[in-house]
Design an enzyme around this catalytic site. Structure first.
Site, mmCIF file in Angstrom:
data_model
loop_
_atom_site.group_PDB
_atom_site.id
_atom_site.type_symbol
_atom_site.label_atom_id
_atom_site.label_comp_id
_atom_site.label_asym_id
_atom_site.label_seq_id
_atom_site.Cartn_x
_atom_site.Cartn_y
_atom_site.Cartn_z
ATOM 1 N N ALA A 1 0.829 -1.212 0.000
ATOM 2 C CA ALA A 1 0.000 0.000 0.000
ATOM 3 C C ALA A 1 0.858 1.255 0.000
ATOM 4 O O ALA A 1 0.448 2.300 0.493
ATOM 5 C CB ALA A 1 -0.924 -0.011 1.211
ATOM 6 N N HIS B 1 13.761 -4.330 -17.642
ATOM 7 C CA HIS B 1 13.256 -3.067 -17.077
ATOM 8 C C HIS B 1 14.341 -2.455 -16.189
ATOM 9 O O HIS B 1 14.189 -2.294 -14.998
ATOM 10 C CB HIS B 1 11.974 -3.368 -16.278
ATOM 11 C CG HIS B 1 11.377 -2.186 -15.592
ATOM 12 N ND1 HIS B 1 11.013 -1.045 -16.258
ATOM 13 C CD2 HIS B 1 11.044 -1.980 -14.289
ATOM 14 C CE1 HIS B 1 10.499 -0.173 -15.381
ATOM 15 N NE2 HIS B 1 10.518 -0.725 -14.190
HETATM 16 N N1 APR Z 1 3.825 -7.633 2.755
HETATM 17 C C1 APR Z 1 3.057 -6.589 2.384
HETATM 18 N N2 APR Z 1 3.538 -5.363 2.176
HETATM 19 C C2 APR Z 1 4.847 -5.183 2.329
HETATM 20 C C3 APR Z 1 5.725 -6.224 2.693
HETATM 21 C C4 APR Z 1 5.161 -7.498 2.920
HETATM 22 N N3 APR Z 1 5.897 -8.541 3.278
HETATM 23 N N4 APR Z 1 6.968 -5.709 2.781
HETATM 24 C C5 APR Z 1 6.893 -4.416 2.448
HETATM 25 N N5 APR Z 1 5.611 -4.083 2.193
HETATM 26 C C6 APR Z 1 5.053 -2.787 1.845
HETATM 27 C C7 APR Z 1 5.637 -1.658 2.673
HETATM 28 O O1 APR Z 1 5.080 -1.631 3.995
HETATM 29 C C8 APR Z 1 5.256 -0.438 1.854
HETATM 30 O O2 APR Z 1 4.023 0.127 2.264
HETATM 31 O O3 APR Z 1 5.350 -2.415 0.515
HETATM 32 C C9 APR Z 1 5.136 -1.000 0.429
HETATM 33 C C10 APR Z 1 6.119 -0.381 -0.548
HETATM 34 O O4 APR Z 1 5.780 0.945 -0.717
HETATM 35 P P1 APR Z 1 6.832 2.109 -0.960
HETATM 36 O O5 APR Z 1 7.932 1.987 0.026
HETATM 37 O O6 APR Z 1 6.075 3.386 -1.049
HETATM 38 O O7 APR Z 1 7.450 1.718 -2.387
HETATM 39 P P2 APR Z 1 6.827 2.047 -3.843
HETATM 40 O O8 APR Z 1 7.358 3.340 -4.333
HETATM 41 O O9 APR Z 1 5.370 1.820 -3.812
HETATM 42 O O10 APR Z 1 7.527 0.911 -4.699
HETATM 43 C C11 APR Z 1 7.190 -0.459 -4.511
HETATM 44 O O11 APR Z 1 7.450 -1.009 -6.831
HETATM 45 O O12 APR Z 1 8.152 0.306 -8.606
HETATM 46 C C12 APR Z 1 8.529 -0.648 -7.657
HETATM 47 O O13 APR Z 1 10.880 -0.200 -7.293
HETATM 48 C C13 APR Z 1 9.615 -0.122 -6.733
HETATM 49 O O14 APR Z 1 10.156 -2.249 -5.738
HETATM 50 C C14 APR Z 1 9.457 -1.034 -5.551
HETATM 51 C C15 APR Z 1 7.944 -1.298 -5.522
#
Ligand code: APR
Length: 313
Positions: free
Chosen positions: A9, A176
């Protein structure tokens, strides 16, 4: 009537969920995260836009409750760490491999029939991991990267040509990554006419270079990786699946001999419909494009090898 789960999220996942609801792509969207209250909060916020922007999509946010994701038609995996300025997508592998494998396993228990769309980076390797660790058919596990990179490519092309983006067509294939993606500039067109008729080699060279560092440019500006275009790109791939659009979208799919490659997930034009990644389109590549594709595949394989080194596969 489609149920879509978005795992993670954060910036990308919440944006994807928002676009899925706003554009009425799904009738139900579940957002799930490990961080207590985050999904609930984001989905409540999105729900409160429903009368403003006009949608009836059921939106639910949950913390680690995979039962709520049961029987999803599509599961989008965005959970994982994003890159910081100066980092490559490949550097995220150690942390993200553990996360992607774990969430894939959980989601699969509750949605064994879903299509799985991988967004977490390094996306080509995370897709390979999700496919191998799940044992699902290749059509049902694929990655989103080419849709985003192609959108960036078309934006830069349209700007350079002074054209409407909808009149400009172009695709990005290959990995990518900043150095692995291949904007197919020779095949790009302006209403069917090759773009080289409208712009110099120098201008087009800049378009290609800007596309390749498109993500890194935003990471430099934002301090973290981008989310509006990545979230919207993921939602548009979900749209092609749930409405069985049969759109040709450059997607990270498992190859079995196409483009001379096997046992790898990498970006190629693919027909996307209700069955997921239904068919790879084999285009004629020029000698230059072929050489770039082979180099890209070699780089992706190198990152895939790390999965074995860290015990993820
Ligand atoms: N289960 C569920 N959610 C998780 C878990 C898990 N085991 N581990 C991490 N998360 C959640 C985090 O709590 C965080 O809210 O994944 C979310 C990642 O969100 P952001 O840190 O905002 O990262 P974001 O910019 O959304 O990117 C996510 O997509 O584009 C790719 O490179 C980017 O690998 C990255 C991913």
């Amino acid at each position: 009537m489609s149920k879509v789960t978005v795992i993670g999220a954060g910036n990308v996942g919440a944006t994807c969920a928002n676009v899925l609801a706003m554009r009425k792509i799904a009738s139900e969207v579940v957002l799930i995260d490990i961080k207590e209250g985050l999904s609930e909060g984001k989905m409540l916020d999105i729900y409160q836009t429903s009368t403003l922007v006009g949608f009836d999509t059921k939106v639910t946010g949950v913390t680690n409750d995979y039962a709520a994701t049961a029987n999803s038609d599509v599961v989008v995996i965005t959970s994982g760490v994003p890159r910081k300025p100066g980092m490559t997508r490949e550097e995220l592998i150690g942390v993200n491999a553990g996360i992607v494998k774990a969430v894939m396993g959980e989601a699969l228990k509750h949605s064994p029939g879903a299509i799985y769309l991988i967004v977490a980076n390094p996306m080509d390797t995370m897709t390979y991991l999700a496919l191998k660790s799940s044992g699902l058919p290749a059509a049902r596990v694929f990655g989103m990267g080419g849709q985003l990179d192609s959108s960036r490519f078309r934006c830069y092309l349209a700007k350079a040509l002074g054209a409407s983006m909808s009149d400009v067509d172009g695709m990005v294939i290959g990995g990518h990554g900043d150095t692995t993606m291949i904007p197919l500039v020779e095949k790009a067109s302006y209403r069917g006419v090759p773009v080289c008729k409208f712009a110099s080699a120098e201008v087009l060279g800049n378009v290609v270079a800007d596309t390749m560092v498109g993500g890194a440019t935003l990471t430099g500006l934002l301090g973290t990786s981008a989310w509006y275009a990545p979230g919207a790109a993921a939602a548009s791939v979900v749209e092609a699946i749930v409405f069985d659009q049969k759109k040709v979208i450059p997607s990270c799919v498992s190859l079995d001999g196409q483009y001379g490659q096997k046992d790898i997930c990498i970006g190629v034009p693919t027909v996307i419909g209700r069955g997921g990644a239904e068919r790879v389109i084999e285009m004629e590549l020029s000698a230059d494009e072929k050489a770039k594709f082979e180099a890209s595949a070699a780089a992706v394989r190198k990152t895939n090898d790390v999965l074995k080194e860290i015990g993820a596969l």
